[in-house]
Each structure stands twice: as structure tokens, then as C-alpha cells.
Design an enzyme around this catalytic site. Sequence first.
Site, PDB file in Angstrom:
ATOM      1  N   GLY A 133     166.103  69.351 -96.269  1.00  0.00           N
ATOM      2  CA  GLY A 133     164.567  69.371 -95.081  1.00  0.00           C
ATOM      3  C   GLY A 133     164.087  70.903 -96.051  1.00  0.00           C
ATOM      4  CG  ASP A 168     161.279  67.450 -96.336  1.00  0.00           C
ATOM      5  OD1 ASP A 168     160.703  66.294 -95.823  1.00  0.00           O
ATOM      6  OD2 ASP A 168     161.316  68.423 -95.989  1.00  0.00           O
ATOM      7  CG  ASP A 183     175.411  80.436 -82.190  1.00  0.00           C
ATOM      8  OD1 ASP A 183     174.006  80.022 -81.343  1.00  0.00           O
ATOM      9  OD2 ASP A 183     175.631  79.463 -83.041  1.00  0.00           O
ATOM     10  NE  ARG A 238     169.865  83.353 -81.719  1.00  0.00           N
ATOM     11  CZ  ARG A 238     169.578  82.014 -81.844  1.00  0.00           C
ATOM     12  NH1 ARG A 238     170.776  81.121 -81.237  1.00  0.00           N
ATOM     13  NH2 ARG A 238     168.492  81.248 -82.082  1.00  0.00           N
ATOM     14  CG  HIS A 277     174.971  75.733 -83.057  1.00  0.00           C
ATOM     15  ND1 HIS A 277     173.903  77.907 -82.596  1.00  0.00           N
ATOM     16  CD2 HIS A 277     173.357  75.459 -83.168  1.00  0.00           C
ATOM     17  CE1 HIS A 277     172.980  77.111 -82.834  1.00  0.00           C
ATOM     18  NE2 HIS A 277     172.288  76.372 -83.449  1.00  0.00           N
TER      19      HIS A 277
HETATM   20  N1  NAD Z   1     172.933  75.880 -86.788  1.00  0.00           N
HETATM   21  C1  NAD Z   1     171.516  76.451 -86.190  1.00  0.00           C
HETATM   22  O1  NAD Z   1     171.575  78.047 -86.160  1.00  0.00           O
HETATM   23  C2  NAD Z   1     170.463  76.575 -86.183  1.00  0.00           C
HETATM   24  C3  NAD Z   1     169.018  77.249 -86.111  1.00  0.00           C
HETATM   25  C4  NAD Z   1     167.913  76.659 -86.165  1.00  0.00           C
HETATM   26  C5  NAD Z   1     167.180  75.717 -86.342  1.00  0.00           C
HETATM   27  N2  NAD Z   1     168.654  74.489 -87.265  1.00  0.00           N
HETATM   28  C6  NAD Z   1     168.312  73.275 -86.846  1.00  0.00           C
HETATM   29  O2  NAD Z   1     167.664  72.940 -88.274  1.00  0.00           O
HETATM   30  C7  NAD Z   1     166.584  72.318 -88.384  1.00  0.00           C
HETATM   31  C8  NAD Z   1     165.912  72.136 -89.907  1.00  0.00           C
HETATM   32  O3  NAD Z   1     165.003  73.153 -88.572  1.00  0.00           O
HETATM   33  P1  NAD Z   1     163.517  73.096 -89.244  1.00  0.00           P
HETATM   34  O4  NAD Z   1     162.692  74.224 -87.902  1.00  0.00           O
HETATM   35  O5  NAD Z   1     163.384  73.406 -90.012  1.00  0.00           O
HETATM   36  O6  NAD Z   1     162.590  72.154 -89.024  1.00  0.00           O
HETATM   37  P2  NAD Z   1     161.575  71.251 -89.793  1.00  0.00           P
HETATM   38  O7  NAD Z   1     161.102  70.137 -89.012  1.00  0.00           O
HETATM   39  O8  NAD Z   1     159.902  72.261 -90.162  1.00  0.00           O
HETATM   40  O9  NAD Z   1     162.223  71.107 -90.810  1.00  0.00           O
HETATM   41  C9  NAD Z   1     162.483  70.223 -91.238  1.00  0.00           C
HETATM   42  C10 NAD Z   1     162.596  69.446 -92.311  1.00  0.00           C
HETATM   43  O10 NAD Z   1     163.466  68.111 -92.995  1.00  0.00           O
HETATM   44  C11 NAD Z   1     162.958  67.240 -93.391  1.00  0.00           C
HETATM   45  N3  NAD Z   1     163.505  65.627 -92.806  1.00  0.00           N
HETATM   46  C12 NAD Z   1     163.716  65.144 -92.095  1.00  0.00           C
HETATM   47  N4  NAD Z   1     163.616  63.897 -92.217  1.00  0.00           N
HETATM   48  C13 NAD Z   1     165.608  64.484 -93.506  1.00  0.00           C
HETATM   49  C14 NAD Z   1     165.729  63.588 -94.506  1.00  0.00           C
HETATM   50  N5  NAD Z   1     166.533  62.072 -94.081  1.00  0.00           N
HETATM   51  N6  NAD Z   1     166.339  64.457 -96.019  1.00  0.00           N
HETATM   52  C15 NAD Z   1     166.163  65.642 -95.849  1.00  0.00           C
HETATM   53  N7  NAD Z   1     164.718  66.301 -94.952  1.00  0.00           N
HETATM   54  C16 NAD Z   1     164.393  65.094 -94.064  1.00  0.00           C
HETATM   55  C17 NAD Z   1     161.787  66.838 -92.630  1.00  0.00           C
HETATM   56  O11 NAD Z   1     160.632  66.051 -93.633  1.00  0.00           O
HETATM   57  C18 NAD Z   1     161.426  68.548 -92.958  1.00  0.00           C
HETATM   58  O12 NAD Z   1     160.851  69.106 -93.585  1.00  0.00           O
HETATM   59  C19 NAD Z   1     166.319  71.359 -86.833  1.00  0.00           C
HETATM   60  O13 NAD Z   1     167.866  70.236 -86.532  1.00  0.00           O
HETATM   61  C20 NAD Z   1     167.007  72.579 -86.328  1.00  0.00           C
HETATM   62  O14 NAD Z   1     167.457  71.980 -85.457  1.00  0.00           O
HETATM   63  C21 NAD Z   1     169.747  74.939 -86.377  1.00  0.00           C
HETATM   64  O1  LMR Z   2     167.672  76.416 -80.714  1.00  0.00           O
HETATM   65  C1  LMR Z   2     168.095  75.448 -80.795  1.00  0.00           C
HETATM   66  O2  LMR Z   2     167.334  74.240 -81.531  1.00  0.00           O
HETATM   67  C2  LMR Z   2     167.096  75.770 -83.018  1.00  0.00           C
HETATM   68  C3  LMR Z   2     168.341  76.590 -83.104  1.00  0.00           C
HETATM   69  O3  LMR Z   2     169.802  75.672 -82.778  1.00  0.00           O
HETATM   70  C4  LMR Z   2     168.771  77.820 -82.347  1.00  0.00           C
HETATM   71  O4  LMR Z   2     169.909  78.117 -82.284  1.00  0.00           O
HETATM   72  O5  LMR Z   2     168.005  79.160 -83.081  1.00  0.00           O
END
Ligand code: NAD
Ligand code: LMR
Length: 330
Positions: free
Chosen positions: A11, A42, A159, A162, A187
Site C-alpha cells: 500500500g 501497490d 491507540d 493516543r 484495534h
Molecule cells: N492499525 C491502525 O492503527 C491503523 C491506523 C490507520 C489506518 N489503518 C488502516 O491502514 C490501511 C491503509 O490506510 P491508508 O489511509 O494508507 O489507505 P489508502 O487508501 O490511502 O492507501 C491504501 C493503499 O493500499 C493499496 N492497496 C490496495 N490493495 C492492495 C493490495 N492487494 N496490495 C498492495 N496494495 C494494495 C491501495 O492501492 C492504496 O494505495 C487501511 O485499512 C486503514 O484502515 C490502520
Molecule cells: O479508525 C480507522 O478506521 C483508522 C485507524 O484504524 C485509526 O485508528 O485511526
Amino acid sequence: MKAPIRIAVTGAAGQIGYNLLFRIANGDMLGREQPIILQLLDITPAQQALRGVAMELEDCAFPMLQQIVTTDDARVAFRDAEVVLMVGAKPRSKGMERKDLLEANGAIFSEQGRILNEVAARHVKVLVVGNPANTNALIAMKNASDLDPHNFSAMMRLDHNRAITQIALKLFQPIQDIKKMVIWGNHSGTQYPDLSHAEVRGRKVIEILRQNGWEDWSEKEFIPTVQKRGAAVIEARGLSSAASAANAAIGHIHDWLLHSHHNDWVTMSVPSDGSYGIPEGVLYGFPVICRNGHYQIVKDLPISELGHKHMMDSYNELLGERELVKHLLK
Ligand SMILES: NC(=O)c1ccc[n+]([C@@H]2O[C@H](COP(=O)([O-])OP(=O)(O)OC[C@H]3O[C@@H](n4cnc5c(N)ncnc54)[C@H](O)[C@@H]3O)[C@@H](O)[C@H]2O)c1
Ligand SMILES: O=C(O)C[C@H](O)C(=O)O
């Protein structure tokens, strides 16, 4: 000069990727003495944007960045990788819960888990960021049966961070003095931010709250604020958190591979081992102490009855998520 470490990021053309890669290349994650190779994955339609990110990385002239690989082939991205940050997945939008993403994202993690199993370094450390992170990490781990399950983790560090900030703000204390915070569970909205062990320069946070007549603050304000912070950021920004998520990922890998802070623990979501009555079979947020690539769950913390209930609620949610993806677990 040390040998370079191959770091795969999925990603990589997304929002978290853009906030993560430059800091990794700058040495924030593994140190300024550690050469690295970035292997960026990606999907095919994002390749042009990904090349643009690679151009900007080149234009920073980071001394430790030896090579950048951009690809839409997970086999290329994961080959010999020693650190893998699995970010690539859909984010939720307003009104969704993270588990609503399970169907769309689960399949990504089964396929990529199988590929990790085939081509990654045998000691690879994997951090799953893409949501729902705990269950996606379980899927990846189960599909990589030749790799050590202890090398799979999901991100609860955001988390954790935060929660520390909320305590620091409430008590007017410096961030670095707040220790022994833990976020138990998933999470998700059921996570249990538990300040009952937290200390400020050796004094229990709960005692300070009690002295000020703020006994209710934890249940009434602190826990819901931390639980709902992701949704609050989406509401405010129209997009899910990215810079703070990237920062948390860097902290998670830094502490895991190098060390957690002196006299403190961090929260990592790792395979449950029966500690605190959480049966094996899920990835669950625990307090851990890390040294040189190994973590140990901090044992025998006293848990109140209410705390135990919060912990089981989050465990039961994880069981429900696991049931929904059982076809993806080998
Ligand atoms: N665990 C946490 O604390 C936390 C925090 C924030 C976001 N997230 C999660 O992280 C993920 C990414 O968030 P983001 O804001 O960067 O999203 P985004 O949509 O900006 O970026 C995601 C990227 O992943 C790519 N992608 C999709 N399918 C793919 C695959 N099969 N292989 C490789 N790449 C692929 C997309 O093309 C895109 O470029 C989301 O699921 C979001 O909910 C988790
Ligand atoms: O809340 C979300 O969906 C994004 C991420 O997991 C977060 O905690 O900010």
C-alpha cells in the site's frame, strides 16, 4: 558498513505510505547507521503514483537508502524481506466500523501471507496495519505456516500513543513521564485502554485521579475518547489517520527490533498464549517488553472485575471476526 535490511511496504502509494516511507528512509525506524532497501508494493493502477513516490525518495538523497524497488508483484516485494509493513488495504469511511472491511481486505492478507511464506526471509518481522488489523494479521499468519507465528503482529501502538497523550493532557504532565499504559484486545471500538497500571514518575495515575476527585474520568471520558479516536479523526479530516498511523508503525518496529523504552512496556497485538485468560487463536493487544527482535508479554498484572469484562468483550469480538473469515484460515 552494516549489511542492508530489506523492508517491504504494501500500500506504498497510499496516504500512510506517503507519511511512512520518508521517515523510514531517514532512519527513524532502524537508526541512521542502518542501510536499507525499500521494496514497495501497490496494485497495478497505482504504479504511476508509486513511481512518483520513489522519485521523491530519490530526491531526498537519504544516505542510508541503498535501493528502491517498486512493483505490483508481491513476490518481488517480499523476496528476502526482513521487515514487512502490511499497510495495503481499504480504509473505512464515515459511519463504518473497521470490521466492515473484513470481506474486502481479508482476501489480500491470505494471498500475501502465502507469498510471505514462500519468499520472505525466515526471520521476517511482520506488522499488519491494514484494518481490521488484528484479524488480517491472523489471516496472514495462518497462511504462512512455515514462518514463526511470533513474527506476526498487528498495530495497537496508535491507540497506545493516543492514550498516553490523553493522560498527559488531563494531568498536565510531560508525555515521556507517562509509563505502563496498555491497550488490551482488538484495534476497534471494543479495545480496552487500561490506565490502572499507568504511572507518572513512579506515582500511579489512578491515585492522582482519585486525589483530584476524578475517579469517573477513566470510564466516562478516557476510555471512550481513545476507543473512538480513529472515527473522530475520520469525521474531522474526511480521511483516516495517516501521519499518526505511520508514526505508530515506526515506533512499533523500532521497539520490536531494537528495544522498548527503559522501565516501560509498549502495546503490541500478538498471538494470544493464554495469558490473562485470553485463549490461543487470536491476535490480541498485550503489554510487551522488547529486546533485540523478541518480545515478552508482561505477566501477572492485577486485573479488576470490570477490566476483565472489558478484556473479554474485545476477545469475543475477535472470535466473531475470526468466524467470519474462517474460510481464509488454513
Ligand atoms: N492499525 C491502525 O492503527 C491503523 C491506523 C490507520 C489506518 N489503518 C488502516 O491502514 C490501511 C491503509 O490506510 P491508508 O489511509 O494508507 O489507505 P489508502 O487508501 O490511502 O492507501 C491504501 C493503499 O493500499 C493499496 N492497496 C490496495 N490493495 C492492495 C493490495 N492487494 N496490495 C498492495 N496494495 C494494495 C491501495 O492501492 C492504496 O494505495 C487501511 O485499512 C486503514 O484502515 C490502520
Ligand atoms: O479508525 C480507522 O478506521 C483508522 C485507524 O484504524 C485509526 O485508528 O485511526
